[in-house]
Design a protein around this motif. Sequence first.
Motif, PDB file in Angstrom:
ATOM      1  N   GLN A  87      70.752  49.239   8.505  1.00  0.00           N
ATOM      2  CA  GLN A  87      71.443  48.335   9.421  1.00  0.00           C
ATOM      3  C   GLN A  87      70.545  47.117   9.590  1.00  0.00           C
ATOM      4  OE1 GLN A  87      72.043  49.648  13.493  1.00  0.00           O
ATOM      5  NE2 GLN A  87      73.832  48.330  13.736  1.00  0.00           N
ATOM      6  N   ARG A  88      70.995  45.983   9.062  1.00  0.00           N
ATOM      7  CA  ARG A  88      70.121  44.806   9.003  1.00  0.00           C
ATOM      8  C   ARG A  88      69.777  44.272  10.389  1.00  0.00           C
ATOM      9  NH1 ARG A  88      69.474  43.512   3.758  1.00  0.00           N
ATOM     10  NH2 ARG A  88      71.140  44.079   2.296  1.00  0.00           N
ATOM     11  N   THR A  89      70.718  44.315  11.317  1.00  0.00           N
ATOM     12  CA  THR A  89      70.463  43.865  12.691  1.00  0.00           C
ATOM     13  C   THR A  89      71.099  44.845  13.660  1.00  0.00           C
ATOM     14  OG1 THR A  89      72.456  42.480  12.727  1.00  0.00           O
ATOM     15  CG2 THR A  89      70.405  41.432  12.006  1.00  0.00           C
ATOM     16  N   GLY A  90      70.607  44.845  14.874  1.00  0.00           N
ATOM     17  CA  GLY A  90      71.173  45.716  15.895  1.00  0.00           C
ATOM     18  C   GLY A  90      70.529  47.083  15.912  1.00  0.00           C
ATOM     19  N   ASP A  91      70.821  47.840  16.981  1.00  0.00           N
ATOM     20  CA  ASP A  91      70.223  49.157  17.190  1.00  0.00           C
ATOM     21  C   ASP A  91      71.258  50.268  17.302  1.00  0.00           C
ATOM     22  OD1 ASP A  91      67.575  48.060  17.330  1.00  0.00           O
ATOM     23  OD2 ASP A  91      68.060  47.354  19.359  1.00  0.00           O
ATOM     24  N   ASP A  92      72.512  49.993  16.909  1.00  0.00           N
ATOM     25  CA  ASP A  92      73.567  50.994  17.053  1.00  0.00           C
ATOM     26  C   ASP A  92      73.245  52.279  16.288  1.00  0.00           C
ATOM     27  OD1 ASP A  92      74.751  48.959  18.374  1.00  0.00           O
ATOM     28  OD2 ASP A  92      76.491  48.758  17.063  1.00  0.00           O
ATOM     29  N   ALA A  93      72.767  52.127  15.063  1.00  0.00           N
ATOM     30  CA  ALA A  93      72.498  53.309  14.244  1.00  0.00           C
ATOM     31  C   ALA A  93      71.438  54.199  14.890  1.00  0.00           C
ATOM     32  CB  ALA A  93      72.051  52.882  12.846  1.00  0.00           C
ATOM     33  N   ALA A  94      70.387  53.590  15.416  1.00  0.00           N
ATOM     34  CA  ALA A  94      69.316  54.367  16.046  1.00  0.00           C
ATOM     35  C   ALA A  94      69.817  55.085  17.292  1.00  0.00           C
ATOM     36  CB  ALA A  94      68.150  53.455  16.394  1.00  0.00           C
TER      37      ALA A  94
END
Length: 346
Positions: free
Chosen positions: A34-41
């Motif tokens: 995921q290049r930007t953002g923290d949704d995946a984490a």
Amino acid sequence: MIDVGLIGFGFAGRVFHAPIISAVPGLRLRAILQRTGDDAAIHYPETQVVRSVHELLAIEEIKLIVIATPNTSHHPLAKQCLLAGRHAVIDKPFTTTYAEAAELIDIARQCGRLITAYQNLRFNGDFRTIRHLVESGRLGRIALYEAHFDRYRLELRPGAWRERAEPGSGVFFDLGVHLLDQALLLFGPPQAIMADIRMERDGAVVDDAFDVMLHYPRMRAVLRASMIALAPDLRYVVRGEQGAFVKHGIDPQEAALKRGEVPRDDTWGREAQEKWGTLYTPKENAVAADPVSTMPGDYRLFYANVRDAILQKAPMDVTPEQILNVMKALELAQESSRKRCTLDWN
């Protein structure tokens, strides 16, 4: 255990891939790009989040990479992953051209790696039911197969890449690819194809409606979609010499995944009885109409097959030949629509 890397955590990666991969025994979602953002984490705290393809490929344990990014990026990303020795799953429509698809399949063959397209709608309950009815011969010789993917959404989404004027955008490459794959799976390549791919909504810059007809001997397959469809949600009509089947409504898996639900057991993908399709059969001088229970839909079946194919326990369900046939159908349909004519398959 097969470690999996997921490229992309937008709508496709977040809704259709990550939860399904995580629910299949023998697969482990090892990393998400995921290049930007923290949704995946936030959603997958035990999964490593990386910011580049180089960083993802540096994780040697990852054997399978899933590409869930905008269509124009599929070819270069898949090529990079294959040459790095990874197996690859590419979200539909696989690539934006037949030539790109053929190149990737050749590279995969040369590298001794598996490559396939995420045709998850093969595993919708409604289509599984229709496939069983057709292949069992219960309907007799088929004369008409009609499949719809209609919605009612007048507003445009100018920020969405699928509605920008670029290769692989538009409803036909988004939804038509599913309907083509299903029809070709049931009936094989047609003799000819005719298509009308168009823009219906005010301000649209890419196609948002289509009608495609596949010509077979003594049979037609009609595939349709529109974003201006304010009517009962017809999905399938299949008419044969011994019976007909009509199905309304959408498979429940997508809605459940959007709500954040995850498949955990055999209750997943079951459709309410009131949504079942109807089988019509001749009975003396009348017509009998009987409900047919919808087989459970289950997208896990796709990734379970990928797992087994990597382990050399089963052949790949979505084969390179099938992928190329769908890409050929997409391009022939576009040409047919531009020329306003029927084109031979060969």
